[in-house]
Design an enzyme around this catalytic site. Sequence first.
Site, mmCIF file in Angstrom:
data_model
loop_
_atom_site.group_PDB
_atom_site.id
_atom_site.type_symbol
_atom_site.label_atom_id
_atom_site.label_comp_id
_atom_site.label_asym_id
_atom_site.label_seq_id
_atom_site.Cartn_x
_atom_site.Cartn_y
_atom_site.Cartn_z
ATOM 1 N N ASN A 159 26.185 50.911 10.808
ATOM 2 C CA ASN A 159 26.957 49.879 11.592
ATOM 3 C C ASN A 159 28.182 50.789 11.953
ATOM 4 O OD1 ASN A 159 28.208 47.620 13.007
ATOM 5 N ND2 ASN A 159 28.368 46.861 11.034
ATOM 6 N N HIS A 352 68.992 84.187 34.267
ATOM 7 C CA HIS A 352 70.017 84.693 33.015
ATOM 8 C C HIS A 352 70.836 83.827 32.078
ATOM 9 C CE1 HIS A 352 68.337 88.557 33.944
ATOM 10 N NE2 HIS A 352 69.126 87.908 34.980
#
Length: 463
Positions: A159, A352
């Site tokens: 179930n 950078h």
Amino acid sequence: MKSATPKVLHEICGRSLVGHVLAAARELEPENLVVVVGHAREQVTAHLAGVDSEVRTAVQEEQKGTGHAVRMGLEELGGPVDGTVIVVCGDTPLLTGETLRSLAATHHGDGNAVTVLTAEVPDATGYGRIVRDGATGAVTAIVEHKDATEAQRAVREINSGVFAFDGQLLADALGKVRTDNSQGEEYLTDVLGILREAGHRVGACVAGDHREIAGINNRVQLAEARRTLNDRLLTAAMLSGVTVVDPATTWVDVTVTFEQDVVVHPGTQLQGSTHLGEGSEVGPNSRLADTRVGAGARVDNTVSDGAVIGPESSVGPYAYLRPGTRLGPRSKVGTYVETKNASIGEGTKVPHLSYVGDATIGEYTNIGAASVFVNYDGQSKHHTTVGSHCRTGADNMLVAPVTIGDGAYTAAGSVITKDVPSGSLAVARGQQRNIEGWVARKRPGSAAARAAEAAASRGEGEG
């Protein structure tokens, strides 16, 4: 779950367990959607309000079983209802709307009073077993594992806890459910026997994939469900034209969307409302949350939260885009760059080792390496504006509020505290002063002094 968080609020793939169930249920377009809450109901109810504003809640003050919970749900609706009532569990996140539609279709097509969604599983331990008539195959009962005989425990059809009921018959049968079982609870499964004994038809719909009905009761099962759902999502993405280089190390939320010819590299996590545009590439080793990536953009080794990355832009490796970041087309945010609440124009580069916060930068500008947009004075945040076609030098400090006009330059090592007019060069640094012979006097006998002496003997002068 051994957690302060209620079980149904644990998350997989960007949604809570109950959130997944609600999403599947909504695909049926139900007239009413009711969630029965009990344990930690304040937390659960608050969560539901944010997930589905139209969902209703019914309170089960005492946890007296699944049948009792459904009775509380019906009471929230004012009692028995006409039509079909579908009951689902709040801890089955793999359940799909397609399976629920199949259950409803079977229920209506077969004219059942109740139809149970079942599945054949490899190990049925802990699940209620489906008991069928040996001759007709009809469902005669569901027996909970703790109440099952040895023969019944050998059955592998289980179930799921998901049912379709005739609303009127359900309400009547719930009033007849007894509590003479090992737990002293009202089992919803007993309704099947009650309806069958009354001469009504009890049927079943077998799920195509038993994993759909898996309930979550611990963190091991939570991880297993997450992997299953993630595989399902990645499969759908790949079938729609996305290349996932390594599905085993790629994780996505259910709310993530893709266009064709996207490439996702290994070690990537895509979360929230993230959208990847056509031909974009993400990863490796990137985590994007609520981020939009434009067509043809490349995002490498990056963490991004709430950013917009323009078409054909380049991000990373090792970049961090914080909320409010907007990158224009063909822009670049490079290695070890962090941005926050920053609008960076088309073709502009921050290549950078820089921090750009609370800033607007125009088009085709270059921000020098190791630059910091100094936006916080200890009490308030301030904004910096850099125009188009600017060139800022390396190791600049732009102290907000400050504006650098179009086409302006700033010298390396400058601390910019005043506005820079368009087309100007700003130099804001101390004058260099060389003290001859300092090393020989202050560091005699050192390696530096010996090197300086050797240089002097070669006619190169002292430093």
